[in-house]
Design a protein around this motif. Structure first.
Motif, PDB file in Angstrom:
ATOM      1  N   LYS A  42       0.825  -1.204   0.000  1.00  0.00           N
ATOM      2  CA  LYS A  42       0.000   0.000   0.000  1.00  0.00           C
ATOM      3  C   LYS A  42       0.862   1.259   0.000  1.00  0.00           C
ATOM      4  N   ALA A  43       1.979   1.244   0.688  1.00  0.00           N
ATOM      5  CA  ALA A  43       2.859   2.415   0.731  1.00  0.00           C
ATOM      6  C   ALA A  43       3.422   2.734  -0.654  1.00  0.00           C
ATOM      7  N   VAL A  44       3.718   1.714  -1.437  1.00  0.00           N
ATOM      8  CA  VAL A  44       4.221   1.924  -2.802  1.00  0.00           C
ATOM      9  C   VAL A  44       3.094   2.449  -3.678  1.00  0.00           C
ATOM     10  N   SER A  45       1.914   1.878  -3.533  1.00  0.00           N
ATOM     11  CA  SER A  45       0.752   2.359  -4.267  1.00  0.00           C
ATOM     12  C   SER A  45       0.489   3.830  -3.961  1.00  0.00           C
ATOM     13  N   ASN A  46       0.644   4.213  -2.700  1.00  0.00           N
ATOM     14  CA  ASN A  46       0.435   5.607  -2.309  1.00  0.00           C
ATOM     15  C   ASN A  46       1.430   6.532  -3.004  1.00  0.00           C
ATOM     16  N   ILE A  47       2.663   6.090  -3.163  1.00  0.00           N
ATOM     17  CA  ILE A  47       3.673   6.892  -3.865  1.00  0.00           C
ATOM     18  C   ILE A  47       3.271   7.083  -5.322  1.00  0.00           C
ATOM     19  N   VAL A  48       2.880   6.007  -5.974  1.00  0.00           N
ATOM     20  CA  VAL A  48       2.465   6.091  -7.379  1.00  0.00           C
ATOM     21  C   VAL A  48       1.257   7.011  -7.516  1.00  0.00           C
ATOM     22  N   ASN A  49       0.280   6.839  -6.636  1.00  0.00           N
ATOM     23  CA  ASN A  49      -0.919   7.679  -6.693  1.00  0.00           C
ATOM     24  C   ASN A  49      -0.596   9.147  -6.473  1.00  0.00           C
ATOM     25  N   LYS A  50       0.341   9.431  -5.585  1.00  0.00           N
ATOM     26  CA  LYS A  50       0.717  10.823  -5.353  1.00  0.00           C
ATOM     27  C   LYS A  50       1.427  11.402  -6.584  1.00  0.00           C
ATOM     28  N   CYS A  51       2.213  10.602  -7.273  1.00  0.00           N
ATOM     29  CA  CYS A  51       2.852  11.055  -8.512  1.00  0.00           C
ATOM     30  C   CYS A  51       1.802  11.399  -9.575  1.00  0.00           C
ATOM     31  N   LEU A  52       0.704  10.664  -9.571  1.00  0.00           N
ATOM     32  CA  LEU A  52      -0.326  10.815 -10.597  1.00  0.00           C
ATOM     33  C   LEU A  52      -1.511  11.680 -10.164  1.00  0.00           C
TER      34      LEU A  52
END
Length: 86
Positions: free
Chosen positions: A49-59
């Motif tokens: 989930k922490a990695v997903s959060n990083i990707v989502n914040k980039c997008l």
């Protein structure tokens, strides 16, 4: 735009899918500017989930909600790596 583009690349690398897909340019523009993307972990449940959060914040649609610098992004990546591998 570089951080947003990196988010697209990370999304593709992690999921095997593009976050926005359409052969019709109007639909593609709508997806990029308005539509919510599928959470990366929906395609690949192994994504933390922490990695997903990083990707989502980039997008993030709103520029102000995205990482403002590569250094800010790197800090979150390092934090996730330290939590996962320490």
């Amino acid at each position: 735009t570089d951080i947003w583009a990196l988010g697209v690349l990370l999304y593709r690398m992690l999921t095997g899918h593009l976050p926005f897909e359409s052969e019709v340019i109007e639909n593609l523009i709508f997806q990029i500017t308005q539509a919510k993307i599928q959470a990366p972990e929906n395609y690949n449940p192994a994504i933390p989930k922490a990695v997903s959060n990083i990707v989502n914040k980039c997008l993030a649609k709103d520029f102000n909600e995205r990482y403002q610098t590569a250094e800010e992004l790197l800090q979150d990546v390092k934090k996730v790596l330290n939590e996962r591998y320490s």
